[in-house]
Scaffold this active site. Structure first.
Site, PDB file in Angstrom:
ATOM      1  N   ASP A 116       2.661  -4.365 -12.819  1.00 22.27           N
ATOM      2  CA  ASP A 116       2.458  -3.602 -13.329  1.00 22.27           C
ATOM      3  C   ASP A 116       3.526  -3.960 -15.374  1.00 22.27           C
ATOM      4  O   ASP A 116       3.084  -3.203 -16.023  1.00 22.27           O
ATOM      5  CB  ASP A 116       3.271  -2.143 -12.763  1.00 22.27           C
ATOM      6  CG  ASP A 116       2.763  -1.560 -11.644  1.00 22.27           C
ATOM      7  OD1 ASP A 116       1.566  -2.499 -11.497  1.00 22.27           O
ATOM      8  OD2 ASP A 116       3.365  -1.298 -10.657  1.00 22.27           O
ATOM      9  N   HIS A 243      -7.567  -5.085  -5.793  1.00 22.08           N
ATOM     10  CA  HIS A 243      -6.405  -6.122  -5.322  1.00 22.08           C
ATOM     11  C   HIS A 243      -6.586  -7.131  -6.090  1.00 22.08           C
ATOM     12  O   HIS A 243      -5.589  -8.322  -5.257  1.00 22.08           O
ATOM     13  CB  HIS A 243      -5.788  -5.501  -4.101  1.00 22.08           C
ATOM     14  CG  HIS A 243      -5.180  -5.014  -3.691  1.00 22.08           C
ATOM     15  ND1 HIS A 243      -5.362  -3.971  -3.325  1.00 22.08           N
ATOM     16  CD2 HIS A 243      -3.416  -4.750  -3.212  1.00 22.08           C
ATOM     17  CE1 HIS A 243      -4.931  -2.384  -3.131  1.00 22.08           C
ATOM     18  NE2 HIS A 243      -3.085  -3.050  -3.437  1.00 22.08           N
TER      19      HIS A 243
HETATM   20  O1  F6P Z   1       3.242  -1.790  -8.056  1.00 24.00           O
HETATM   21  C1  F6P Z   1       2.038  -2.512  -7.760  1.00 24.00           C
HETATM   22  C2  F6P Z   1       0.745  -2.512  -7.955  1.00 24.00           C
HETATM   23  O2  F6P Z   1      -0.140  -3.162  -7.497  1.00 24.00           O
HETATM   24  C3  F6P Z   1       0.135  -1.300  -8.668  1.00 24.00           C
HETATM   25  O3  F6P Z   1      -0.778  -1.907  -9.528  1.00 24.00           O
HETATM   26  C4  F6P Z   1      -0.531  -0.928  -7.745  1.00 24.00           C
HETATM   27  O4  F6P Z   1      -1.326   1.324  -7.895  1.00 24.00           O
HETATM   28  C5  F6P Z   1       0.253  -0.693  -6.146  1.00 24.00           C
HETATM   29  O5  F6P Z   1       0.558  -1.560  -6.461  1.00 24.00           O
HETATM   30  C6  F6P Z   1      -1.248  -0.166  -5.123  1.00 24.00           C
HETATM   31  O6  F6P Z   1       0.040  -0.384  -4.335  1.00 24.00           O
HETATM   32  P1  F6P Z   1      -0.551  -0.671  -2.551  1.00 24.00           P
HETATM   33  O7  F6P Z   1      -0.777  -2.525  -2.707  1.00 24.00           O
HETATM   34  O8  F6P Z   1      -0.369  -0.763  -1.641  1.00 24.00           O
HETATM   35  O9  F6P Z   1      -2.108  -0.367  -2.585  1.00 24.00           O
END
Ligand code: F6P
Length: 313
Positions: A116, A243
């Site tokens: 981020d 992701h």
């Molecule tokens: O903080 C990193 C991040 O990839 C954000 O960009 C996203 O909102 C969040 O983590 C997603 O989290 P998780 O992998 O727990 O779904």
């Protein structure tokens, strides 16, 4: 996790070993401290990970660590194993946990790792550069199909509540607009940006939208629906990169940043520093107290907003 974390683990382990320290890796982040999941690290056990994505030590979001019971178990593990200091890699949640541990007498130093790039006291966090390059690769592909069909591609980019990934990737992909939480764009403005291109005989548009959603508004689908509803002349397609942005081989920039921050973190611990984040500002290593690193919101660079506006005509 964020690309570049393995390169940081390697740098932390090797520079500590080079200083004659013993090093263990905590598996699964703070949950590994609670559940006593630690492995010995040697200079050789961190071989050949500088180029791999993900985290060789695994990771976990660990709500238990925020409870007094969880914290007590973590401190007990540290005391039992004679852990004199911890280097933790992550974002603001990691920093908060490290602050609590330091208060309980376990010195911690943090390395900022999150795609981020939303930590104010450092210009870059680990993983941001790699994630941005992944977005570029995907959006370049989208541009091909978008152009063939004369469509508007609305692409959702990660970043939680920060628009750094969306804003920077928009400039690098030649997008028509970026919708980021720091500079709310309404649907009319968006239509103006796209319409401006159509009138100048552009036959495709790319809009990067930050994933940030508040009060049921925000995100790519929301903007695409509203755009098509109010301006049916546009044909839009939504892509959520998700992701994919967190994986992949770290870029050279991320590997070098990880290596520098890892070495600096061990220097800091050796110097008796604690409760600090190691970051980079104007290409120089900086040491910032956690409370400052967490407290300040990182502002988006207004110059970037202007650059995108000027170049998307
Ligand atoms: O903080 C990193 C991040 O990839 C954000 O960009 C996203 O909102 C969040 O983590 C997603 O989290 P998780 O992998 O727990 O779904």
């Amino acid at each position: 996790d964020a690309p570049g974390m393995n390169a940081a683990i390697r740098a932390i382990a090797r520079s500590a070993i080079d200083d004659g320290l013993e090093v263990v890796g905590i598996k699964g982040g703070y949950s590994g401290l609670i559940h006593n999941k630690l492995i010995d690290l040697s200079a050789r056990s961190v071989s050949n990970i500088v180029y791999s994505g993900g985290s060789f030590l695994f990771t976990d979001r660990c709500p238990e660590f925020a409870t007094p019971e969880g914290m007590a178990k973590a401190v007990e593990t540290c005391k039992k194993l004679g852990i004199d200091g911890i280097v933790a890699i992550g974002g603001d949640g990691t920093f908060r946990g490290a602050t609590d541990l330091t208060r309980k007498g376990i010195p911690c130093v943090c390395v900022p790792g999150t795609i981020d790039n939303d930590i104010a006291s450092t210009d870059y966090t680990l993983g941001f550069d790699t994630a941005m390059n992944t977005v570029l690769e995907m959006v370049d592909k989208l541009r091909d199909t978008c152009q063939s069909h004369d469509r508007c591609s609305v692409v959702e980019v990660m970043g939680r509540d920060a628009g750094f990934l969306a804003q920077n990737a928009a400039i690098a992909t030649g997008a028509e607009a970026a919708i980021i939480p720091e500079d709310q764009t309404d649907v009319d403005q968006l239509a103006t940006f796209i319409g401006r291109g159509v009138r100048k005989s552009k036959n495709s548009s790319i809009v990067l939208v930050s994933e940030s959603k508040k009060d049921g508004t925000g995100g790519a689908q929301y903007y695409a629906d509203r755009l098509v509803h109010e301006y049916p002349e546009f044909e839009a397609r939504v892509t959520i990169l998700g992701h994919l942005q967190r994986g992949g081989i770290p870029t050279a920039n991320d590997r070098i940043l990880a290596s520098r921050l890892g070495v600096a973190a061990i220097e800091a611990l050796k110097d008796g520093q604690r409760n600090i984040m190691v970051g980079v500002k104007n290409d120089q290593i900086v040491y910032v107290p956690f409370n400052k690193a967490i407290r300040i919101d990182k502002p988006i660079d207004r110059e970037l907003i202007n650059v995108l506006n000027v170049l998307s005509i």
